[in-house]
Design an enzyme around this catalytic site. Structure first.
Site, PDB file in Angstrom:
ATOM      1  N   SER A  97       0.839  -1.211   0.113  1.00 39.87           N
ATOM      2  CA  SER A  97       0.047  -0.029   0.021  1.00 39.87           C
ATOM      3  C   SER A  97       0.841   1.181   0.062  1.00 39.87           C
ATOM      4  CB  SER A  97      -0.953  -0.113   1.231  1.00 39.87           C
ATOM      5  OG  SER A  97      -1.868   1.228   1.123  1.00 39.87           O
ATOM      6  N   HIS A 122      -2.376  -1.216  -4.147  1.00 42.05           N
ATOM      7  CA  HIS A 122      -4.078  -1.248  -4.395  1.00 42.05           C
ATOM      8  C   HIS A 122      -4.573   0.108  -3.996  1.00 42.05           C
ATOM      9  CE1 HIS A 122      -4.376  -1.836   0.484  1.00 42.05           C
ATOM     10  NE2 HIS A 122      -4.125  -0.938   0.299  1.00 42.05           N
TER      11      HIS A 122
END
Length: 199
Positions: A97, A122
């Protein structure tokens, strides 16, 4: 968490440091764990300190993080871009992330991963409760953040924004080799050749 203490012999006798302060002497910053405002402020303070000490010498940012708060991560990212000192990024364990985003934002040619590290990208996560209007406002902000992160990740990786959008729709895991092909890192390292260490 118990922080190890390192004892060094100096001309004035013994000196003890916590391990992170000792690493800082060698221009190494360790970002371990989730990225929140407290962690972000500590990393930023270390970046600014090392920049003030020597603006031409590399800073080595080791990352082992599952990600965290987008604004906290962006504060680190903006500081990395703001200072003159080149910031080398090294993934140890995982960079997921916002951790992966920071990894990609290191100095071009100086973004590394250890052999068995995992990298995951993501879209931003968000949860909000309240009145419908407030939920709508926060949803719009998440979409703005998503667009900005995708554009920056495309810039650092060399991928198209469309590919980044498609790949970050769900968790997208990569090995070091995959991340190198993708453009998030430049090299995989198995021995410390970047900070002058040897074994």
């Amino acid at each position: 968490m118990l922080v190890p203490i390192v004892v060094e012999q100096t001309g004035r006798g013994e000196r003890s440091y916590d391990i992170y302060s000792r690493l800082l002497k060698d221009r190494i910053i360790f970002l371990g764990g989730a990225i929140d405002d407290t962690v972000s402020n500590l990393v930023i303070a270390q970046l600014l300190f090392l920049e003030a000490e020597d603006p031409d010498k590399d800073i080595h940012l080791y990352i082992n993080s599952p990600g965290g708060v987008v604004t906290a991560g962006m504060a680190i990212y903006d500081t990395m871009r703001y200072i003159k000192a080149p910031v080398s990024t090294i993934c140890v364990g995982q960079a997921a992330s916002m951790g992966a985003f920071l990894l990609s934002g290191g100095e071009k040619g100086k973004r590394f991963s250890l052999a068995n590290s995992r990298i995951m990208i993501h879209q931003p996560l968000g949860g909000f409760q309240g009145q419908a209007t407030d939920i709508h406002i926060h949803a719009q902000e998440i979409l703005r953040m998503k667009k900005k992160l995708n554009e920056l990740l495309a810039e650092h990786s060399g991928q198209t924004v469309e590919k980044i959008e498609a790949d970050t729709e769900r968790d997208y895991f990569m090995s070091g080799e995959d991340a190198k092909t993708y453009g998030i890192i430049d090299s995989i390292i198995t021995r410390n050749t970047i900070t002058g260490g040897s074994r």
